[in-house]
Design a protein around this motif. Structure first.
Motif, PDB file in Angstrom:
ATOM      1  N   TYR A 232       0.844  -1.191   0.000  1.00  0.00           N
ATOM      2  CA  TYR A 232       0.000   0.000   0.000  1.00  0.00           C
ATOM      3  C   TYR A 232       0.883   1.246   0.000  1.00  0.00           C
ATOM      4  O   TYR A 232       1.862   1.315   0.754  1.00  0.00           O
ATOM      5  CB  TYR A 232      -0.884   0.040   1.244  1.00  0.00           C
ATOM      6  N   THR A 233       0.536   2.224  -0.839  1.00  0.00           N
ATOM      7  CA  THR A 233       1.113   3.557  -0.714  1.00  0.00           C
ATOM      8  C   THR A 233       0.184   4.349   0.195  1.00  0.00           C
ATOM      9  O   THR A 233      -0.976   4.590  -0.150  1.00  0.00           O
ATOM     10  CB  THR A 233       1.237   4.248  -2.081  1.00  0.00           C
ATOM     11  N   VAL A 234       0.687   4.743   1.353  1.00  0.00           N
ATOM     12  CA  VAL A 234      -0.146   5.349   2.400  1.00  0.00           C
ATOM     13  C   VAL A 234       0.326   6.780   2.652  1.00  0.00           C
ATOM     14  O   VAL A 234       1.534   7.040   2.766  1.00  0.00           O
ATOM     15  CB  VAL A 234      -0.060   4.527   3.704  1.00  0.00           C
ATOM     16  N   PHE A 235      -0.629   7.693   2.774  1.00  0.00           N
ATOM     17  CA  PHE A 235      -0.331   9.098   3.042  1.00  0.00           C
ATOM     18  C   PHE A 235      -0.741   9.434   4.473  1.00  0.00           C
ATOM     19  O   PHE A 235      -1.850   9.110   4.899  1.00  0.00           O
ATOM     20  CB  PHE A 235      -1.056   9.996   2.038  1.00  0.00           C
TER      21      PHE A 235
ATOM     22  N   SER B 119       3.135  13.224   4.269  1.00  0.00           N
ATOM     23  CA  SER B 119       4.211  12.451   3.656  1.00  0.00           C
ATOM     24  C   SER B 119       3.646  11.131   3.139  1.00  0.00           C
ATOM     25  O   SER B 119       2.547  10.716   3.521  1.00  0.00           O
ATOM     26  CB  SER B 119       5.337  12.191   4.664  1.00  0.00           C
ATOM     27  N   ALA B 120       4.403  10.485   2.273  1.00  0.00           N
ATOM     28  CA  ALA B 120       3.970   9.231   1.648  1.00  0.00           C
ATOM     29  C   ALA B 120       4.868   8.091   2.106  1.00  0.00           C
ATOM     30  O   ALA B 120       6.091   8.264   2.267  1.00  0.00           O
ATOM     31  CB  ALA B 120       4.014   9.354   0.129  1.00  0.00           C
ATOM     32  N   PHE B 121       4.270   6.896   2.290  1.00  0.00           N
ATOM     33  CA  PHE B 121       4.992   5.737   2.811  1.00  0.00           C
ATOM     34  C   PHE B 121       4.600   4.475   2.060  1.00  0.00           C
ATOM     35  O   PHE B 121       3.468   4.338   1.585  1.00  0.00           O
ATOM     36  CB  PHE B 121       4.692   5.539   4.302  1.00  0.00           C
ATOM     37  N   ILE B 122       5.528   3.549   2.010  1.00  0.00           N
ATOM     38  CA  ILE B 122       5.264   2.201   1.497  1.00  0.00           C
ATOM     39  C   ILE B 122       4.981   1.297   2.685  1.00  0.00           C
ATOM     40  O   ILE B 122       5.802   1.185   3.603  1.00  0.00           O
ATOM     41  CB  ILE B 122       6.470   1.661   0.712  1.00  0.00           C
ATOM     42  N   VAL B 123       3.800   0.661   2.666  1.00  0.00           N
ATOM     43  CA  VAL B 123       3.415  -0.208   3.778  1.00  0.00           C
ATOM     44  C   VAL B 123       3.041  -1.582   3.226  1.00  0.00           C
ATOM     45  O   VAL B 123       2.027  -1.719   2.524  1.00  0.00           O
ATOM     46  CB  VAL B 123       2.216   0.377   4.561  1.00  0.00           C
ATOM     47  N   PRO B 124       3.831  -2.601   3.524  1.00  0.00           N
ATOM     48  CA  PRO B 124       3.469  -3.948   3.072  1.00  0.00           C
ATOM     49  C   PRO B 124       2.319  -4.508   3.896  1.00  0.00           C
ATOM     50  O   PRO B 124       2.158  -4.174   5.081  1.00  0.00           O
ATOM     51  CB  PRO B 124       4.754  -4.751   3.292  1.00  0.00           C
TER      52      PRO B 124
ATOM     53  N   ASN C  59      10.623  13.072   0.260  1.00  0.00           N
ATOM     54  CA  ASN C  59      11.049  13.777   1.465  1.00  0.00           C
ATOM     55  C   ASN C  59       9.869  14.079   2.381  1.00  0.00           C
ATOM     56  O   ASN C  59       8.715  14.084   1.947  1.00  0.00           O
ATOM     57  CB  ASN C  59      11.742  15.091   1.079  1.00  0.00           C
ATOM     58  N   PRO C  60      10.146  14.344   3.670  1.00  0.00           N
ATOM     59  CA  PRO C  60       9.059  14.709   4.590  1.00  0.00           C
ATOM     60  C   PRO C  60       8.304  15.938   4.083  1.00  0.00           C
ATOM     61  O   PRO C  60       8.903  16.894   3.582  1.00  0.00           O
ATOM     62  CB  PRO C  60       9.798  15.018   5.905  1.00  0.00           C
ATOM     63  N   GLY C  61       6.978  15.898   4.221  1.00  0.00           N
ATOM     64  CA  GLY C  61       6.156  17.026   3.802  1.00  0.00           C
ATOM     65  C   GLY C  61       5.833  17.078   2.327  1.00  0.00           C
ATOM     66  O   GLY C  61       5.138  17.989   1.873  1.00  0.00           O
ATOM     67  N   GLU C  62       6.312  16.119   1.556  1.00  0.00           N
ATOM     68  CA  GLU C  62       6.059  16.112   0.113  1.00  0.00           C
ATOM     69  C   GLU C  62       4.857  15.257  -0.280  1.00  0.00           C
ATOM     70  O   GLU C  62       4.576  15.091  -1.466  1.00  0.00           O
ATOM     71  CB  GLU C  62       7.283  15.610  -0.651  1.00  0.00           C
ATOM     72  N   GLY C  63       4.127  14.726   0.690  1.00  0.00           N
ATOM     73  CA  GLY C  63       3.064  13.782   0.389  1.00  0.00           C
ATOM     74  C   GLY C  63       1.971  14.337  -0.509  1.00  0.00           C
ATOM     75  O   GLY C  63       1.509  13.666  -1.436  1.00  0.00           O
TER      76      GLY C  63
END
Length: 380
Positions: A167-170, A183-188, A226-230
């Motif tokens: 999942y791409t999670v914001f 920010s955006a994260f990769i969550v398996p 980067n942080p804050g770029e979500g």
């Protein structure tokens, strides 16, 4: 047979025309018997089959360059044949779009080969219960904890929720108020603190779910960009994929027009085919006009992006708004022309009638697109 004369427009190269032939032939041979009784299983099979056929290669790119015309052509063709196949294809691209555009080399190397081969199913987790189109109002948090982030919050109406592998999670990291603090994260899937709390049913069944994150710890290296770029990441992904939503609507509309042409040619009233009636001819003319106008807006937006425009916010919003709204009208006319058969469960136009409605809501509802267009136009 769907009209293919649009492929001669100058928006396309020979490689696009060859791809259109290839995907149309594949779809005709592989999508005739998709089982909608178990959409989870159907989507898993479709992702695997699309990956094996090589079409998912177009959904991710290590260099961050996605060919939007290609994405639109594939979505239009798949939607014309089978709506669930379009969904399966689209989500592989949307789910990994942030990785393609902004991911690190390690993130791309880990996930893009899996998603493009159909070995991992992807999802894009942006929407929250209190903030649908108002992304800046997101409240899910990602709190820094040493070399990790801890996720807390809820996402809902997440396509592929419950079957996705990644999942791409914001989430809000708090660099600034509103949109600048995301920010955006990769969550398996399957990690501690992440659960699917509800599966959501809709009029056109798709895998959809509500997700909950409770003290869900992920490595700091899971952040995309980067942080804050979500917010910027999310909007950049949607810039690319909003025209493809219009393309899917266009595929539905083309199918509705084809079904209607066949119907009015074969159905007779008082000894003459329906197609002889001027009222019916008027409906067919309106449908054909809407289809061509939608195609022009969609492929203008796609071509503009492919020619190097950094953003196509206005063009993408116009394409999505017009194509989805007009496809709804085209399909409604198709139902009317089919009479009682048009509302018979399982009939092609009845299925299209259920499929099209959600496209006017997801990835920015029609009214939101009008706001975007107005602001872009007034702002010069």
């Amino acid at each position: 047979m769907a009209d293919r004369s649009f492929l001669d427009w100058p928006f396309f190269d020979d490689r696009h025309r060859a791809l259109a032939d290839e995907i149309d032939g594949w779809a005709a041979g592989h999508l005739g018997g998709v089982d909608h009784a178990d959409v989870d299983a159907a989507c898993r099979t479709l992702v695997s089959d699309l990956g094996a056929a090589g079409f998912l290669e177009h959904t991710g790119a290590e260099d961050g360059k996605l060919d939007v015309r290609t994405l639109c052509l594939i979505r239009e063709t798949l939607a014309r044949h089978e709506g669930l196949a379009d969904f399966a294809f689209a989500m592989q691209g949307l789910g990994t779009g942030a990785i393609s555009l902004f991911g690190s080399s390690d993130q791309k190397a880990q996930w893009l080969p899996l998603s493009r081969s159909g070995k991992a199913i992807a999802a894009f987790a942006l929407t929250e219960p209190q903030s649908g189109s108002d992304v800046a109002n997101s409240t899910m948090t990602a709190t820094r904890d040493g070399d990790a982030f801890v996720l807390d919050g809820e996402k809902t109406w997440i396509s592929n929720g419950g079957i996705a592998d990644v999942y791409t999670v914001f989430a809000r990291t708090g660099e600034a108020p509103g949109a600048k603090g995301l920010s955006a994260f990769i969550v398996p899937a399957g990690i501690d603190g992440f659960e699917v709390t509800e599966r959501l049913e809709t009029i056109a069944p798709h895998p959809l779910a509500t997700l909950r994150f409770s003290a869900c710890k992920i490595p700091a290296s899971s952040m995309i960009g980067n942080p804050g770029e979500g917010f910027r990441i999310a909007m950049s992904v949607l810039d690319i994929f909003r025209p493809t939503v219009g393309a899917a609507a266009l595929g539905f509309a083309r199918r509705a027009l084809d079904e209607s042409i066949g119907r009015v040619a074969k159905r007779h009233v008082q000894g003459a085919p329906l197609s002889d009636l001027q009222m019916v001819q008027g409906h067919i003319a309106d449908m054909a006009l809407d289809v061509d106008a939608a195609a022009l807006l969609i492929y203008r937006a796609a071509w503009t992006k492919d020619m190097g425009a950094p953003r196509i916010t206005r063009e993408a919003a116009m394409a999505k708004l017009f194509a989805t709204d007009r496809a709804q009208e085209v399909i409604d006319k198709a139902v009317q022309l089919h009479g009682a058969d048009g509302v018979r469960s399982g009939h092609a136009v009845e299925t299209l009638y259920r499929e099209i409605r959600a496209l006017r809501i997801y990835e920015g509802a029609s009214d939101v697109q009008k706001v975007v267009i107005a602001r872009q136009t007034l702002g010069g």
